[in-house]
Design a protein around this motif. Structure first.
Motif: not given
Length: 361
Positions: A138-160
């Motif tokens: 449950g928290f993995y999905e929460v933190f994955k969305v949270l950190y993705s939003n913090m990084l932005g779309e491009e960085n979330a892909y590059l640093w996935r």
């Protein structure tokens, strides 16, 4: 076949962004666009979303709640199912002179305790790992969305890969706090003959003798064991799934049936599980000994076991964790399928990044 395996081997799950772009064949500009001029480019994610109806929105509270429920089933059921193997593994770690190997361990346990003895500790295992699964997934999905939003779309892909590692480590921190009391009780039941046979007997006795400390003194070694384990479990799984669809599976994920997708999930889960078992085994040995003894610290146990001692029971743990991890991902993904939760396909490069790299016109 061999070329597929070679490609898969080169697709290191922990590549840096630039190396990943090289492996993707996207590090430099191409002489021609990806498709005919003027034809819109659609990702598989958008295409899949267009044909599937979901029961909730990705990242909604209902989504997180059902993911947590999937974690309860995946961790609680699987860990309980392998209690006999876990019991023998723990006894090999704390008393290697008596339990010399996995088959000898089963033989000695059956001789002394009978068939019912193999189920010792099932109740704290089920409760503890159900709570852990709730927080872990449950928290993995929460933190994955949270950190993705913090990084932005491009960085979330590059640093996935870093994103997966950070999200899973954050989730496991809380999951281990939920697991610690039942883990301590389970190990005490399994490794101290005559102490207690059930959760109902063991928990009050531990509290009377040592107070709350008895249930949480193993939380730091749990973090040592579980956080690296979970980071490997999630990051390796995510990148293995991506690599399997890219180099092994002969068609895109959007064209695979649900059963075919679940087979890929199971295979990727087993691969991730083998690596999980290896990286977390030394700390697992320390946890087993620490929860059996009174008054010992993690550093004292580690020093006493030595290098050879902390690897006792590794083969049993690889079998257990490999099977366990594969089944957990299979059950978790099956829950998502059953409840029609959004299941985004492997990540694709954002259009904005493609334009920056000169890949589109």
């Amino acid at each position: 076949m061999f070329s597929s395996v070679a490609h898969l081997a080169r697709a290191n799950p922990f590549n840096a962004p630039h190396l990943q772009l090289v492996h993707d064949g996207l590090a430099g500009p191409r002489s021609s666009p990806a498709g005919p001029p003027g034809q819109p480019q659609r990702s598989r994610k958008l295409a899949a979303a267009a044909v599937e109806e979901y029961s909730c929105e990705y990242g909604s509270m209902k989504f997180y709640a059902l993911c947590g429920f999937g974690g309860v089933l995946s961790c609680g059921l699987t860990h309980t199912a392998v209690v006999p193997l876990d019991l023998v593994k723990c006894r090999m770690q704390v008393d290697p002179q008596k339990y010399k190997g996995i088959f000898n361990g089963f033989s000695v346990t059956l001789k002394e305790d009978g068939v019912r003895g193999l189920a010792k500790g099932w109740a704290p295992t089920f409760i503890g790992y159900s709570m852990q699964g709730l927080c872990k997934f449950g928290f993995y999905e929460v933190f994955k969305v949270l950190y993705s939003n913090m990084l932005g779309e491009e960085n979330a892909y590059l640093w996935r890969t870093s994103l997966y590692l950070a999200a899973s480590a954050s989730a496991e921190f809380f999951a281990d706090i939920a697991l610690a009391p039942m883990e301590a009780t389970k190990v005490r039941i399994q490794t101290q003959p005559g102490y207690a046979n059930t959760l109902r007997d063991a928990a009050p006795k531990m509290y009377k003798e040592e107070g709350l400390k008895a249930f949480y003194k193993g939380v730091a070694p749990l973090w040592m064991r579980q956080i690296p384990y979970t980071m490997m479990k999630f990051a390796c799984f995510e990148r293995t799934v991506e690599a399997l669809y890219k180099f092994v599976v002969p068609k895109p994920r959007s064209e695979c049936s649900k059963p075919e997708q679940l087979v890929v999930t199971f295979v990727a889960g087993y691969i991730a599980g083998v690596f999980c078992a290896i990286v977390s085994h030394p700390a697992d040995s320390v946890v087993s000994v620490l929860n059996k003894e009174k008054g010992s610290s993690a550093s004292q146990v580690l020093q006493r076991l030595g290098f050879k001692g902390v690897w006792k029971g590794l083969f049993a743990r690889i079998i257990m964790i490999g099977t366990l991890t594969a089944l957990q991902w299979f059950i978790y993904d099956s829950v998502k399928v059953y409840f029609r939760l959004p299941r985004p396909p492997p990540p694709e490069m954002p259009e904005s990044l493609k334009k920056k790299l000169g890949l589109t016109q």
